[in-house]
Design an enzyme around this catalytic site. Sequence first.
Site, short mmCIF file in Angstrom:
data_model
loop_
_atom_site.label_atom_id
_atom_site.label_comp_id
_atom_site.label_asym_id
_atom_site.label_seq_id
_atom_site.Cartn_x
_atom_site.Cartn_y
_atom_site.Cartn_z
CB ILE A 1 -1.00 0.02 1.19
CG1 ILE A 1 -0.27 0.10 2.53
CG2 ILE A 1 -1.94 -1.17 1.13
CD1 ILE A 1 -1.21 0.36 3.70
CG ASP B 1 -9.73 3.16 20.84
OD1 ASP B 1 -8.70 2.89 20.19
OD2 ASP B 1 -10.00 2.62 21.93
CE1 TYR C 1 -1.65 1.66 15.06
CE2 TYR C 1 -3.45 2.67 16.31
CZ TYR C 1 -3.00 1.72 15.42
OH TYR C 1 -3.87 0.82 14.89
#
Length: 728
Positions: A473, A537, A560
């Site tokens: 990707i 989240d 992250y």
Amino acid sequence: MRRVELWAGAECTFNRVGERFLDQVARSGFSQRLDDLDRLASLGIARMRFPLVWERTETAPGQFDWSWSDPRIARLAELGVAPIAGLLHHGSGPRWTDLLDPEFPRQLARYARSVAERYPQIEAYTPVNEPLTTARFSGLYGIWYPHQADDRSFVRALLNQVHGTVLAMRAVREVNPQAQLVQTEDLGLTTSSAHLRYQADFENLRRWLSFDLLAGRVTPGHGMWGYLRDFGASEQELRALLEEPCPPDIVGINSYVTSERFLDERIALYPPHLVGGNGRDRYADVETVRVSGAFIGGFEARLREACERYGRPTAITEVHIGCSREEQLRWLHQAWVAAEKLRAEGLPVRALTCWAAFGSFDWNSLVTRDDGHYEPGLWDVRSTPPRPTALVKLARQLSSGRAPDHPALDAPGWWQREVRLKHPPLDELRTSPVRGRPLLITGATGTLGQAFARLCEARGLPHQVLRRADLEITDAASVERALKHWQPWAVINTAGYVRVDEAEGDERQWRENAVGPALLAAACARHGARLVTFSSDLVFDGTKETPYVEGDEARPLNAYGRAKREAEQRVLTVAPESLVVRTSAFFGPWDRHNFVTLALAALRRGETWAAAADQIVSPTYVPDLVHATLDLLIDGEQGLWHLANQGALSWAELACTAADLAGLDAGLVQALPGALLAQTARRPAYAALSSERGLVMPTLAHALARYLEETALLARTTHANVEAPVLT
């Protein structure tokens, strides 16, 4: 030649179990939303099966509340949609009567007259929906009120409904002589082993009884005359139906996968709950689709025989299946193709009805419990306002004569694939191949990629799972080659860097979590493919005290989370039609390395398990996440969606809850501050997720229970495979 008309209806069962009345119209919220009628009209429907249900309207004998129906009947007139008034839908009438009450027919007729006098413009009626089915469930099986389980009660319940229909139509026609009877019935078919053919023959003759009685076909020479007389029907009442029949103006057939049954005396082949009998033989009664190598007959076979038996206009009056979205699309489309085919042959097929337009509740328990089990319909009422699913677009295409174009329609339904078999097949297995443009799934070795591959296979969705060597990707050329080669209709990106603490000092995570999804989104936009990618989240800072929804500001605390937030923004900028799913705290039955599985394994060994007590999350059961994501993708949803099981608790509480459910010692769980668990990256203290777009995920409690069931099943299967001898 005129096309088949499209009709629609909201699931409107109002049944009784003991002293409890269960109202589907209230459960789905259809009772509260007047604009649902506009939604139905937008499909291009000619008629609507409209619930003027007796139990909801006659509040006391002779007292009526028209406040709900008045504005809705008026609105239907403004929309140009003709109502078919349904008066009793799997019910037994108001509290003061029931299906065995000798006065039931006359009481129903009095209510029907009141409806006709209030709304003389209504031109079509279904006084009783599926009288034979209701009589079986209420009088023969004891499932619904009045909970009888004998042939005499069945016969009386059936005849009371038929007599009630006759008297109701007489009363209506005294007000409106042109009123039509649209009579509905679940028209299944029973097959059997050779030994049980006598029982199958009986059930196949019985299935026509409601239509035959109304049409004046049950003469002394009819195969069911003796049965009816033996179990309480008087010759006088049967001859009254012969002398003054009330044949349906439109024969409405309903057919479900469960409607076609197979009877087998080889009971050792089946689980005990499927075994019963008739007093003469014990046998299993199973869905034909679960044992037949051939395809079940379905709508085409049932329509054809109904048209040939009665020679009257016929309609499919319910089309619904409680299943994943692509299967719902296939079921509706195949029903439409069957109706159009028979109409083209010259058979009087009038219409097809999209049923349960706003979904249905608890039909998995035959509406005997109030568990909240929801099956979406054309709209999903778990969103406010109801969210249109892919079925809405398909229905509009059918009503307007446009060719359906959803890629999921290229593959067969589960009832045409080998996955349908749960018992030894009766004959040579015949299946349809799964063909069509594929979904591409990146991240072949990861938890999520493997789960998508597993469930796409189960759902009959053509797919290709790609490793990094097949599609990298972060490499634009690799992405371009893969999209050109496979020409997918959508790409599901599960690749990425997942080690939250190591992300703090590893530059690769930015490329894999931020740059890669953006490259993939741009390529998908060029190739006309939809993209699904996943966020976390951890884009939130934890200062909120209630669950985060899609519109809340993202303020990540760690590397992250910053990369995931960057990916969200880049993806939706270059490809706004992409679906970006924020989720959290995976656990599942197929991955040994998730938190819940590792915690339970440690507790089973008698070891302690340390978990954070000061970090609140919404754990996510991977199968639920995959199913919900696929449904949203098929529906054409885009933008940010939060998908996590409904619930919020700390990691330590999650371990304790799972331990309690598994029967393990939760006292071995050590609840510690996150700061003591060697976490390099900062975590939000509160990262619970909810959704303002729709609560499409089940509760956490339900998910944990299913997780334990699935892991136990996998353990038994693995053990059986290990213990089985190797034959050479």
